[in-house]
Write a protein that holds these residues in place. Structure first.
Motif, short mmCIF file in Angstrom:
data_model
loop_
_atom_site.label_atom_id
_atom_site.label_comp_id
_atom_site.label_asym_id
_atom_site.label_seq_id
_atom_site.Cartn_x
_atom_site.Cartn_y
_atom_site.Cartn_z
N THR A 273 -34.55 0.00 25.32
CA THR A 273 -34.32 0.44 23.74
C THR A 273 -33.55 1.57 23.86
O THR A 273 -33.57 2.72 24.65
CB THR A 273 -35.66 0.83 23.36
OG1 THR A 273 -36.62 -0.32 23.41
CG2 THR A 273 -35.30 1.25 21.87
N ARG A 274 -32.46 1.68 23.32
CA ARG A 274 -31.20 2.53 23.15
C ARG A 274 -30.81 3.22 21.89
O ARG A 274 -30.91 2.22 20.86
CB ARG A 274 -30.13 2.01 24.11
CG ARG A 274 -30.23 2.05 25.59
CD ARG A 274 -29.25 1.34 26.18
NE ARG A 274 -27.89 2.21 26.22
CZ ARG A 274 -27.13 1.68 26.93
NH1 ARG A 274 -26.89 0.81 27.67
NH2 ARG A 274 -25.85 2.33 26.74
N SER A 275 -30.48 4.32 21.83
CA SER A 275 -29.86 5.01 20.50
C SER A 275 -28.65 5.43 20.58
O SER A 275 -28.07 5.99 19.75
CB SER A 275 -30.78 6.24 20.26
OG SER A 275 -30.52 7.33 21.17
N ASP A 276 -27.84 5.03 21.69
CA ASP A 276 -26.45 5.47 21.78
C ASP A 276 -25.42 4.36 21.63
O ASP A 276 -24.17 4.71 22.04
CB ASP A 276 -26.18 6.04 23.13
CG ASP A 276 -26.54 4.88 24.53
OD1 ASP A 276 -27.33 4.32 24.30
OD2 ASP A 276 -26.12 5.19 25.35
N LEU A 277 -25.70 3.27 20.97
CA LEU A 277 -24.77 2.21 21.03
C LEU A 277 -24.54 2.12 19.48
O LEU A 277 -25.25 1.47 18.78
CB LEU A 277 -25.38 0.94 21.48
CG LEU A 277 -25.66 0.96 23.21
CD1 LEU A 277 -26.21 -0.32 23.61
CD2 LEU A 277 -24.39 1.19 23.88
N GLY A 278 -23.05 2.14 19.32
CA GLY A 278 -22.68 2.01 17.73
C GLY A 278 -22.81 0.63 17.13
O GLY A 278 -23.38 0.44 15.97
N GLY A 279 -22.84 -0.35 18.15
CA GLY A 279 -23.14 -1.91 17.59
C GLY A 279 -24.52 -1.87 17.16
O GLY A 279 -24.75 -2.74 16.33
N LEU A 280 -25.52 -1.06 17.43
CA LEU A 280 -26.76 -1.22 17.20
C LEU A 280 -27.29 -0.24 16.14
O LEU A 280 -27.93 -0.45 15.05
CB LEU A 280 -27.88 -1.21 18.28
CG LEU A 280 -27.76 -2.12 19.46
CD1 LEU A 280 -28.83 -1.90 20.54
CD2 LEU A 280 -27.86 -3.43 18.92
N ASN A 281 -26.74 1.13 16.39
CA ASN A 281 -27.00 2.15 15.49
C ASN A 281 -26.39 1.71 13.90
O ASN A 281 -27.24 2.15 12.96
CB ASN A 281 -26.26 3.41 15.87
CG ASN A 281 -26.89 4.01 16.88
OD1 ASN A 281 -27.81 3.68 17.70
ND2 ASN A 281 -26.43 5.24 17.44
N LEU A 282 -25.21 1.14 13.92
CA LEU A 282 -24.81 0.95 12.46
C LEU A 282 -24.88 -0.64 11.96
O LEU A 282 -24.53 -0.75 10.80
CB LEU A 282 -23.17 1.08 12.52
CG LEU A 282 -22.61 2.59 13.26
CD1 LEU A 282 -21.36 2.79 13.23
CD2 LEU A 282 -23.43 3.50 12.35
N SER A 283 -25.72 -1.45 12.76
CA SER A 283 -25.93 -2.77 12.21
C SER A 283 -26.75 -2.77 11.12
O SER A 283 -27.84 -2.09 10.99
CB SER A 283 -26.51 -3.65 13.25
OG SER A 283 -26.76 -4.85 12.83
N ALA A 284 -26.31 -3.46 9.96
CA ALA A 284 -27.34 -3.80 9.00
C ALA A 284 -27.99 -5.12 9.12
O ALA A 284 -29.11 -5.39 8.15
CB ALA A 284 -26.27 -3.84 7.79
N VAL A 285 -27.78 -5.82 10.18
CA VAL A 285 -28.91 -7.06 10.23
C VAL A 285 -29.39 -6.98 11.63
O VAL A 285 -28.90 -6.24 12.26
CB VAL A 285 -27.51 -8.56 10.18
CG1 VAL A 285 -27.14 -8.24 8.85
CG2 VAL A 285 -27.07 -8.33 11.45
N PRO A 286 -30.55 -7.76 11.82
CA PRO A 286 -31.06 -7.69 13.19
C PRO A 286 -30.21 -8.14 14.28
O PRO A 286 -29.50 -8.82 14.13
CB PRO A 286 -32.35 -8.59 12.97
CG PRO A 286 -32.61 -8.91 11.49
CD PRO A 286 -31.09 -8.50 10.87
#
Length: 328
Positions: A273-286
């Motif tokens: 589980t990470r908080s440093d990836l833009g692809g996950l931080n900024l996603s609006a869908v699962p």
């Protein structure tokens, strides 16, 4: 199961010995033949064709070539030394587990974003991919080149091949599949654009496919799930829970399809589980990332350069997405 216990008639010692030998020889022979038959780097640093008309790309730079045929590599994209593929699994290839049941196959009306990590052309565009972008709680490079095997098979080529294979499986089940890039642009896209692709496509779910560049002594795959990030332009609160459910499904289905073990250099049973990836931080869908194996490890590299294994990897990804979309 065996039948009710009964006492057999007595036999001579010679007859019993003959029976044992006759039983053991075929079993040993069968066992020998069975053995012969088996056989951001990644976001942190870092082909099967679809049905006609099914390819949807979120962007394409004017004048850039269209996607190459399924299974091919864009011209000039792969460095010299890329190994010749072979469809014969090696003895080190883990034995895939037999899935307990095929997931429901009707995905009509559902939209899926597949994000092939990196881009084969990133090597030629260092200025563009090194540009810093805002990911909410930090700034990071627009994109990276990704990793590669010792023989020169690149992560970008791997991810395009596996996602194209997964697209073919998912479109056959009725889904609309959108790619963030399909070898149809010279570099990128940046991580923030990749994150926006889900919302832009009105997608139900997204998966980013990668190969890791971990320590050479480490092997196995893992799934990266989003930590909750509410900072700056990022607020992924709404997708954290469904993304974690997707991550568990992807871990289990990928393992069942490929036999690949959980990464032994990631602590939590194939999950991170990470908080440093833009692809996950900024996603609006699962959305989750999957690091399908460690390309710096020789055993993983042999598997990942095998097209038969890559088809199994695509199967695991497609089955997890299907299960996610049909069980809630």
């Amino acid at each position: 199961m065996t039948g009710p216990t009964s006492r057999p008639p007595r036999r001579s010692a010679l007859l019993r010995a003959t029976t044992v030998v006759a039983a053991v020889v075929p079993l040993c022979t069968a066992g020998w033949f069975g053995w012969r038959a088996l056989d951001d780097s990644g976001p942190a640093g870092a082909s099967a064709a679809a049905s006609p008309g099914a390819v949807v790309s979120t962007s394409q730079a004017p004048g850039t070539p269209m996607a190459p045929p399924a299974g091919s590599t864009p011209t000039g994209a792969t460095p010299t030394g890329t190994p010749t593929e072979t469809s014969t699994p090696t003895a080190e290839t883990p034995t895939p587990e037999t899935p307990t049941a095929a997931p429901p196959a009707d995905l009509t009306g559902r939209t899926i974003v597949l994000d092939p990590g990196h881009n084969p052309g990133n090597f030629a565009h260092p200025t563009e991919i090194n540009r810093q972008v805002d990911i909410g709680n930090a700034h990071k490079e627009c994109d990276t080149t990704g990793t590669e095997t010792d023989a020169g098979y690149t992560e970008a080529d791997y991810t395009l091949d596996v996602t194209r294979r997964a697209r073919a499986l998912l479109t056959a089940r009725g889904a609309k599949v959108v790619f963030t890039q399909d070898g149809d642009r010279p570099w990128g896209p940046c991580v923030d654009e990749r994150a926006r692709a889900g919302a832009d496509a009105h997608a139900d779910v997204a998966v980013s496919v990668h190969g890791d560049g971990g320590p050479a002594s480490g092997s196995g795959f893992h799934v990266i799930m989003p930590a909750r990030v509410v900072a700056g332009k990022a607020d992924n609160s709404a997708i954290v829970e469904p993304s974690h459910r997707l991550g568990l499904l992807l871990r289990d289905r990928f393992h069942a399809a490929t036999g690949e073990p959980y990464a032994d250099y990631v602590a939590d049973e194939g999950l991170d589980t990470r908080s440093d990836l833009g692809g996950l931080n900024l996603s609006a869908v699962p959305k989750v990332f999957i690091e399908c194996g460690n390309m710096r490890n020789s055993a993983d590299a042999r598997r990942m350069t095998d097209p038969q294994w890559r088809q199994q990897a695509a199967q695991g990804i497609a089955d997890a997405l299907t299960a996610f979309l049909t069980t809630h």
